[in-house]
Design a protein around this motif. Structure first.
Motif, mmCIF file in Angstrom:
data_model
loop_
_atom_site.group_PDB
_atom_site.id
_atom_site.type_symbol
_atom_site.label_atom_id
_atom_site.label_comp_id
_atom_site.label_asym_id
_atom_site.label_seq_id
_atom_site.Cartn_x
_atom_site.Cartn_y
_atom_site.Cartn_z
ATOM 1 N N SER A 139 0.841 -1.188 0.000
ATOM 2 C CA SER A 139 0.000 0.000 0.000
ATOM 3 C C SER A 139 0.882 1.246 0.000
ATOM 4 N N GLY A 140 0.556 2.183 -0.877
ATOM 5 C CA GLY A 140 1.304 3.432 -0.929
ATOM 6 C C GLY A 140 2.624 3.353 -1.671
ATOM 7 N N GLU A 141 2.897 2.219 -2.274
ATOM 8 C CA GLU A 141 4.177 2.028 -2.945
ATOM 9 C C GLU A 141 4.155 2.594 -4.367
ATOM 10 N N PHE A 142 5.322 3.029 -4.832
ATOM 11 C CA PHE A 142 5.487 3.396 -6.235
ATOM 12 C C PHE A 142 6.300 2.285 -6.881
ATOM 13 N N LEU A 143 5.590 1.400 -7.588
ATOM 14 C CA LEU A 143 6.253 0.262 -8.211
ATOM 15 C C LEU A 143 6.321 0.472 -9.720
ATOM 16 N N THR A 144 7.491 0.255 -10.280
ATOM 17 C CA THR A 144 7.625 0.382 -11.723
ATOM 18 C C THR A 144 7.840 -0.986 -12.346
ATOM 19 N N THR B 152 -1.236 3.939 -4.175
ATOM 20 C CA THR B 152 -0.283 3.010 -4.777
ATOM 21 C C THR B 152 -0.217 3.245 -6.285
ATOM 22 N N PHE B 153 0.993 3.457 -6.790
ATOM 23 C CA PHE B 153 1.167 3.657 -8.235
ATOM 24 C C PHE B 153 1.848 2.432 -8.823
ATOM 25 N N ILE B 154 1.302 1.929 -9.912
ATOM 26 C CA ILE B 154 2.022 0.922 -10.700
ATOM 27 C C ILE B 154 2.282 1.543 -12.059
ATOM 28 N N PHE B 155 3.555 1.724 -12.334
ATOM 29 C CA PHE B 155 3.980 2.548 -13.456
ATOM 30 C C PHE B 155 4.718 1.659 -14.452
ATOM 31 N N SER C 30 10.824 5.255 -8.784
ATOM 32 C CA SER C 30 10.234 4.112 -8.093
ATOM 33 C C SER C 30 10.746 3.888 -6.684
ATOM 34 N N ASP C 31 9.872 3.288 -5.858
ATOM 35 C CA ASP C 31 10.314 2.672 -4.613
ATOM 36 C C ASP C 31 10.926 1.313 -4.932
ATOM 37 N N ARG C 32 10.252 0.610 -5.849
ATOM 38 C CA ARG C 32 10.785 -0.682 -6.288
ATOM 39 C C ARG C 32 10.616 -0.808 -7.788
ATOM 40 N N ILE C 33 11.513 -1.548 -8.410
ATOM 41 C CA ILE C 33 11.435 -1.822 -9.837
ATOM 42 C C ILE C 33 11.230 -3.316 -10.017
ATOM 43 N N ALA C 34 10.249 -3.667 -10.866
ATOM 44 C CA ALA C 34 10.084 -5.073 -11.246
ATOM 45 C C ALA C 34 10.537 -5.178 -12.689
#
Lengths: 282, 356
Positions: free
Chosen positions: B29-34, B187-190, B202-206
């Protein structure tokens, strides 16, 4: 970009064509509409508004004109009601068989108008296919006469003939609705039904308008369908024009009616264009 | 991790092409995931699966305690910012933004204030009555963003939203986007193919490669500790050294260094060594503490020198003519042989994996 000479060369052939085959004949017709037929059945060049006055004064002409407009209105609505769902289905639902369905809609346009008219005559006539079928099923005991030679037959025939004309522009405008707008609408929580009414339909209105114009104008000026299946009660304004130029030998009055129609149609097209400008959003 | 969105072993095929395979991913929750990947890696498909425009062939998608993948798109509490914005051309900016609110039957009196607040958030208040066609790309971008955000989704999906903008505007929008995400806490999924953009936001990159997740980690970790050779190459520049390992010492192109850890395995291994981890000796200010084990030194011939503003990129040839890229602070013209060094800890062991 292009030189003046080039522009002139390109523009002159169509201009000549329009002038020789449209503007000059119209001008001659326009003159005729102010002339008279003498008691000796000779056209005399006596200028007056008598033909136009006759047009307004004689209830027959106005009555037939209003009937023509009613028939044209009915055909337009029916052709839209048939053409829109068809176009929507083809554009949004048919995936693999799209081309096939499209051809199926187009193919009737290759068949002669007369053939299609006669086909309806065979279907609707007193010993036609429809009556034969109804009697076979014992739904009716005698041939039903009003199928043929009635405004109903004219509307049916013309709807059949002009539905592809409404289908084509509607289909083209639906194909131009970006699919990501449909997705965006659903993404924002709109049901498929709401998406249709608030996104797809408004964006297809220019096509609906173009299709309606085709159907209305073409029906209004039609004289073959009433001739083939209309009978006396299905007569339309063009039939009167044809008989005035033919058997009745009253070219001036026929010309006046033609001009009245022309003004009506041009005014309509002008109106449609203004509405269409309001509807386009590019 | 308290996860909001959970993707569980999702696979997707188009005709016979496997676009996604065995994707499992949890988003907090609240994460910026790319989701980062080359074109054709399946990143947009993954986003469309979450939005509901595609259905997975197998696997499940959950949001909190609700199974998402069986719901139609309009029942999901996610909103999307589309790559080409997808603003409704027949509606004004105001009506575009109000669309989602009206659909969800938000009280009529509440709509204008929410739309206006949303527009103010991206400094677009004055364009309320304009049709979208009157706006520039960046302005349309902002409208598309708040049209999605105004619905207060639990997850906002962004499909390469900045790719149509020119470089300057793009950088500015990146900053705005990041600030906005912190402000609203959604929460952003970019999705992007641009690794710099991914790193900046990003907070995290996939990292997605041919339909499989290659690595999921924070930008720093993914850069400093890439798990695979592909990751190391895709994110930033790197040198891949294929080294012979024995007795805790790696040797490649005549350079040897001690491997961190106690592993005593022998064989061939691949190491990633970032160009900026290599220093040109003599340029290096004294007093900087070296990593444990002391630096590894080697001589190399300078082949090319490319000026890059603050830094220069050197291409140097080792004893076996294999080349190495070295990034050094800008320097006058360099020629001939020079001595270089790097800390052994900066040579990161990576897996060499084929796209399966």
């Amino acid at each position: 970009m292009y030189t003046r000479a080039y522009k002139a060369t390109v523009a002159i052939p169509p201009l000549l064509w329009v002038t020789i085959f449209l503007l000059i004949p119209y001008a001659i017709l326009f003159c005729y509409s102010f002339w008279q037929v003498s008691p000796l059945q000779v056209i005399v060049h006596a200028w007056s508004f008598d033909n136009y006055r006759e047009l307004v004064r004689n209830p027959v002409y106005l009555e037939v004109l209003f009937r023509s407009m009613r028939i044209a209105g009915a055909v337009t609505i029916l052709a839209l009601l048939l053409g829109y769902p068809l176009a929507y289905f083809l554009s949004f639902c048919a995936t693999r068989r799209k081309d096939l369905f499209y051809q199926l809609v187009i193919i009737p346009l290759w068949v002669s108008y007369l053939v299609r008219g006669y086909a309806w005559k065979t279907i609707l006539g007193s010993d036609g296919v429809l009556n034969g079928f109804l009697q076979y099923l014992h739904i009716t005991s005698h041939p039903v006469e009003f199928f043929l030679y009635s405004p109903f037959a004219v509307i049916l025939t013309l709807t059949h003939i002009y539905t592809p004309f409404t289908f084509l522009p509607i289909y083209a405008s639906l194909e131009h609705v970006p699919r990501n707008l449909v997705e965006a609408s659903q993404d924002l929580g709109a049901s498929p039904f709401r998406t249709f009414w608030h996104v797809v339909f408004p964006l297809s209105l220019p096509g609906v308008l173009a299709g309606a114009t085709f159907a209305f104008v073409l029906t209004l000026g039609d004289f073959l369908a009433p001739l083939l299946v209309g009978g006396p009660s299905g007569i339309m304004i063009s039939n009167i024009v044809v008989s005035l130029f033919g058997a009745a030998y009253n070219w001036p009055l026929g010309a006046a009616i033609s001009f009245g129609m022309l003004v009506l149609v041009v005014a309509l097209l002008f109106l449609v264009e203004r509405v269409e400008k309001k509807l386009s959003f590019s | 991790m308290n996860s909001l969105l959970s993707i569980r072993d999702v696979a997707k095929k188009f005709q016979n092409r496997e676009v996604l395979r065995g994707i499992s991913l949890d988003v907090a929750s609240g994460e910026f995931l790319t989701i980062l990947g080359e074109s054709g890696s399946g990143k947009t498909t993954l986003l469309r699966l979450i939005a509901g425009f595609e259905q997975p062939d197998s696997g499940e998608i959950w949001m909190a305690d609700e199974r998402l993948d069986t719901l139609p798109p309009h029942r999901r509490h996610v909103n999307t910012v589309f790559q080409s914005y997808a603003l409704f051309p027949h509606l004004s900016v105001f009506e575009n933004i109000a669309y989602g609110l009206r659909v969800q039957h938000v009280a009529k009196a509440e709509i204008p204030s929410r739309v206006e607040r949303a527009l103010a958030m991206v400094k677009m208040a004055e364009f309320e009555h304009s049709p979208p066609s009157r706006l520039s790309g960046g302005q349309q971008q902002r409208v598309a963003l708040v049209r999605a955000l105004v619905n207060r989704p639990q997850v906002l999906l962004l499909d390469e939203p900045l790719s149509a903008l020119d470089a300057n505007l793009r950088r500015q929008m990146q900053i705005e986007l990041k600030l906005l995400q912190r402000e609203v806490g959604i929460t952003f999924i970019f999705v992007t193919h641009d690794q710099e953009e991914a790193m900046a936001l990003s907070d995290r990159i996939a990292l997605l490669r041919a339909g499989v997740l290659e690595q999921v980690a924070s930008p720093r970790e993914i850069y400093v500790r890439p798990a695979t050779a592909y990751t190391a190459k895709f994110i930033g520049q790197t040198n891949l050294l294929r080294a012979q390992v024995s007795g805790g010492v790696a040797t490649a192109s005549g350079i040897s260094w001690r491997i961190a850890g106690t592993s005593s395995e022998s064989g061939v291994a691949t190491f990633s060594l970032r160009p900026e981890c290599i220093r040109l000796l003599g340029q290096f200010a004294p007093g900087v503490r070296m990593a444990d084990g002391g630096p590894v030194r080697f001589r190399a011939r300078i082949k090319t020198q490319t000026f890059g503003g603050a830094t220069d990129l050197l291409e140097v040839a080792l004893s076996d003519e294999s080349s190495l890229r070295v990034r050094i602070p800008s320097h006058g013209s360099l020629q001939g042989e020079a001595e270089f060094e790097f800390a052994p800890a900066d040579a990161v062991s990576v897996r060499e994996s084929e796209p399966n």
